[in-house]
Each structure stands twice: as structure tokens, then as C-alpha cells.
Design a protein around this motif. Structure first.
Motif, PDB file in Angstrom:
ATOM      1  N   ASN A 112       0.828  -1.202   0.000  1.00 12.33           N
ATOM      2  CA  ASN A 112       0.000   0.000   0.000  1.00 12.33           C
ATOM      3  C   ASN A 112       0.865   1.256   0.000  1.00 12.33           C
ATOM      4  O   ASN A 112       0.546   2.250  -0.652  1.00 12.33           O
ATOM      5  N   ILE A 113       1.969   1.189   0.733  1.00 13.63           N
ATOM      6  CA  ILE A 113       2.901   2.330   0.782  1.00 13.63           C
ATOM      7  C   ILE A 113       3.583   2.525  -0.565  1.00 13.63           C
ATOM      8  O   ILE A 113       3.677   3.643  -1.075  1.00 13.63           O
ATOM      9  N   VAL A 114       4.025   1.416  -1.168  1.00 11.77           N
ATOM     10  CA  VAL A 114       4.695   1.495  -2.473  1.00 11.77           C
ATOM     11  C   VAL A 114       3.736   2.018  -3.543  1.00 11.77           C
ATOM     12  O   VAL A 114       4.130   2.779  -4.434  1.00 11.77           O
ATOM     13  N   SER A 115       2.462   1.635  -3.437  1.00 10.28           N
ATOM     14  CA  SER A 115       1.475   2.104  -4.416  1.00 10.28           C
ATOM     15  C   SER A 115       1.284   3.614  -4.342  1.00 10.28           C
ATOM     16  O   SER A 115       0.793   4.235  -5.291  1.00 10.28           O
ATOM     17  N   SER A 116       1.696   4.215  -3.212  1.00 12.24           N
ATOM     18  CA  SER A 116       1.627   5.672  -3.077  1.00 12.24           C
ATOM     19  C   SER A 116       2.838   6.349  -3.713  1.00 12.24           C
ATOM     20  O   SER A 116       2.920   7.575  -3.746  1.00 12.24           O
ATOM     21  N   GLY A 117       3.793   5.528  -4.175  1.00 15.06           N
ATOM     22  CA  GLY A 117       4.980   6.073  -4.825  1.00 15.06           C
ATOM     23  C   GLY A 117       6.158   6.276  -3.888  1.00 15.06           C
ATOM     24  O   GLY A 117       7.186   6.829  -4.279  1.00 15.06           O
ATOM     25  N   ASP A 118       6.021   5.817  -2.643  1.00 14.58           N
ATOM     26  CA  ASP A 118       7.091   6.025  -1.653  1.00 14.58           C
ATOM     27  C   ASP A 118       8.010   4.808  -1.557  1.00 14.58           C
ATOM     28  O   ASP A 118       8.170   4.203  -0.487  1.00 14.58           O
ATOM     29  N   ASN A 119       8.629   4.468  -2.674  1.00 20.37           N
ATOM     30  CA  ASN A 119       9.528   3.313  -2.710  1.00 20.37           C
ATOM     31  C   ASN A 119      10.737   3.477  -1.791  1.00 20.37           C
ATOM     32  O   ASN A 119      11.358   2.487  -1.390  1.00 20.37           O
ATOM     33  N   TRP A 120      11.098   4.706  -1.465  1.00 23.60           N
ATOM     34  CA  TRP A 120      12.237   4.961  -0.577  1.00 23.60           C
ATOM     35  C   TRP A 120      12.061   4.275   0.772  1.00 23.60           C
ATOM     36  O   TRP A 120      13.044   3.955   1.448  1.00 23.60           O
ATOM     37  N   PHE A 121      10.790   4.017   1.160  1.00 20.88           N
ATOM     38  CA  PHE A 121      10.543   3.421   2.470  1.00 20.88           C
ATOM     39  C   PHE A 121      11.064   1.983   2.538  1.00 20.88           C
ATOM     40  O   PHE A 121      11.352   1.475   3.617  1.00 20.88           O
ATOM     41  N   LEU A 122      11.206   1.334   1.382  1.00 23.12           N
ATOM     42  CA  LEU A 122      11.781  -0.016   1.353  1.00 23.12           C
ATOM     43  C   LEU A 122      13.234   0.022   1.821  1.00 23.12           C
ATOM     44  O   LEU A 122      13.706  -0.904   2.484  1.00 23.12           O
ATOM     45  N   ASP A 123      13.940   1.094   1.471  1.00 21.70           N
ATOM     46  CA  ASP A 123      15.323   1.247   1.929  1.00 21.70           C
ATOM     47  C   ASP A 123      15.378   1.594   3.413  1.00 21.70           C
ATOM     48  O   ASP A 123      16.303   1.176   4.121  1.00 21.70           O
ATOM     49  N   VAL A 124      14.398   2.356   3.881  1.00 22.41           N
ATOM     50  CA  VAL A 124      14.313   2.652   5.318  1.00 22.41           C
ATOM     51  C   VAL A 124      14.226   1.360   6.118  1.00 22.41           C
ATOM     52  O   VAL A 124      14.841   1.213   7.174  1.00 22.41           O
ATOM     53  N   LEU A 125      13.484   0.389   5.576  1.00 18.00           N
ATOM     54  CA  LEU A 125      13.300  -0.892   6.263  1.00 18.00           C
ATOM     55  C   LEU A 125      14.442  -1.872   6.000  1.00 18.00           C
ATOM     56  O   LEU A 125      14.385  -3.027   6.415  1.00 18.00           O
TER      57      LEU A 125
END
Length: 204
Positions: free
Chosen positions: A181-194
Motif C-alpha cells: 500500500n505504501i509502495v502504491s503511493s509512490g514512496d519506494n524509498w521506504f523499502l530502503d528505510v526498512l
């Protein structure tokens, strides 16, 4: 990652992930669309703390973080998630609202992880702040004591996420429903945060 236009705030010391308080707050929201558009207000008395001043302070903090998520589908998903999923969503909101934490994760923490340096302490956060001061004059007035406290809070967030254990970075459980759901918002950077690797990113 230098962006002089972004103003860094250290106002996140009201609390770490604030899971219990956010659960109480979200349970009172009737319409997430109305809440996100500013047409539904939640009373601070729903916050499960005693002091009136703390209720108001925590309400304001939770509100800022949820509004930063700005995703009706994601907020609707919150109540059905397990603790891990909820914590991930809350940290996502924190990173969205506080670029300082987002950049600390993407620059300092990710760099340590990729270099197999798993030890993370408050001093890592302090050093990150000191490196940023030249580019962010708004940080110049912050005392060493406040910087240390901020570092403690950020590390507490990471511990609550399951990303940090006895000051050592570790793989954490990932709730794919939230992440997608987060990636679908365009915030792929959060994958690197994790701290996800390329294979894990592809699976999502």
C-alpha cells in the motif's frame, strides 16, 4: 542527500511510535476522508494519558503523523493489522512528517547496514546532525542535550519496530500488505528505510 530547501524539525520527542495512543485516536475516526481533509476533529480526551497537557500534546503529534501518511486506504487498513503492521505504518508516517528521521535512516543507518556495521548508538544520530548543520542552519540552535534526546527517541522507535536489538541492527518482520500500500503511493524509498535487499524489494 543534501537538500537545503527542506527544514529539519526535531519536534518528535513527544513520543516514539505512540502505538497505544494512536490506536485510541484512530478508533475514534468515523470517516478517514473527512479526517484527512480537516473536516473531522478528534477530541484529545481519547488519548489514554492522565495529564491534560499531555493529551493535547500527543493528540497534536499523532494528528501530524497521520495527516502526513495522507492515504485513506492505508489508514482504513490500520485496525485490521497486527502490531508489526501498525508499527510499520506509524514509522512511515513519522518518516513522511520528519525528513530528518527519513534522511537519517536512508543515509546513516542504511550505509552502516550495507557495510555490515550493525552497531547503532545515539552517537550515530548525533554525528549525523552535526554533519547536517552546515546545510541546515535551523539545527544550529539545538543543544547537545536535545540532540542526544532526539537520538534516544529515534533508536527507541527502531527498537519498537524490531529493527534494533541491544544496539544491533537486525532484519525485522515485514507486513507485505502495508508495504504494498505504501509502495502504491509512490514512496519506494521506504523499502530502503526498512533495510530491504533487492530480492525482497522485487517480491513486494
Amino acid at each position: 542527500m543534501v537538500d537545503n530547501k527542506i527544514k529539519y524539525s526535531t519536534a518528535f520527542t513527544a513520543g516514539a511510535l505512540l502505538l497505544r495512543e494512536t490506536e485510541a485516536f484512530i478508533n475514534e475516526i468515523n470517516d478517514f476522508e473527512a479526517f484527512l481533509s480537516g473536516n473531522e476533529n478528534i477530541d484529545s480526551n481519547v488519548i489514554p494519558v492522565n495529564a491534560e497537557s499531555s493529551k493535547k500534546r500527543l493528540k497534536n503529534e499523532i494528528e501530524k503523523r497521520l495527516l502526513a501518511i495522507n492515504n485513506e486506504n492505508l489508514l482504513n487498513q490500520f485496525s485490521s493489522l497486527d502490531k508489526n503492521g501498525k508499527n510499520i505504518m506509524l514509522f512511515y508516517g513519522i518518516c513522511k512528517y520528519y525528513p530528518l528521521i527519513k534522511h537519517f535512516m536512508l543515509e546513516a543507518v542504511l550505509n552502516k547496514w550495507q557495510n555490515l556495521d550493525v552497531y547503532l548508538e545515539v552517537n550515530d544520530f548525533s554525528n549525523f546532525i552535526y554533519r547536517k548543520i552546515d546545510f541546515h542552519p535551523e539545527l544550529e540552535k539545538i543543544t547537545d542535550k536535545t540532540i542526544y534526546k532526539c537520538g534516544q527517541v529515534v533508536l527507541k522507535m527502531m527498537k519498537d519496530l524490531g529493527m534494533l536489538n541491544h544496539n544491533k541492527l537486525q532484519k525485522m518482520s515485514i507486513n507485505n500488505a502495508v508495504i504494498k500500500n505504501i509502495v502504491s503511493s509512490g514512496d519506494n524509498w521506504f523499502l530502503d528505510v526498512l533495510l530491504l535487499n533487492e530480492t525482497e524489494k522485487q517480491e513486494i
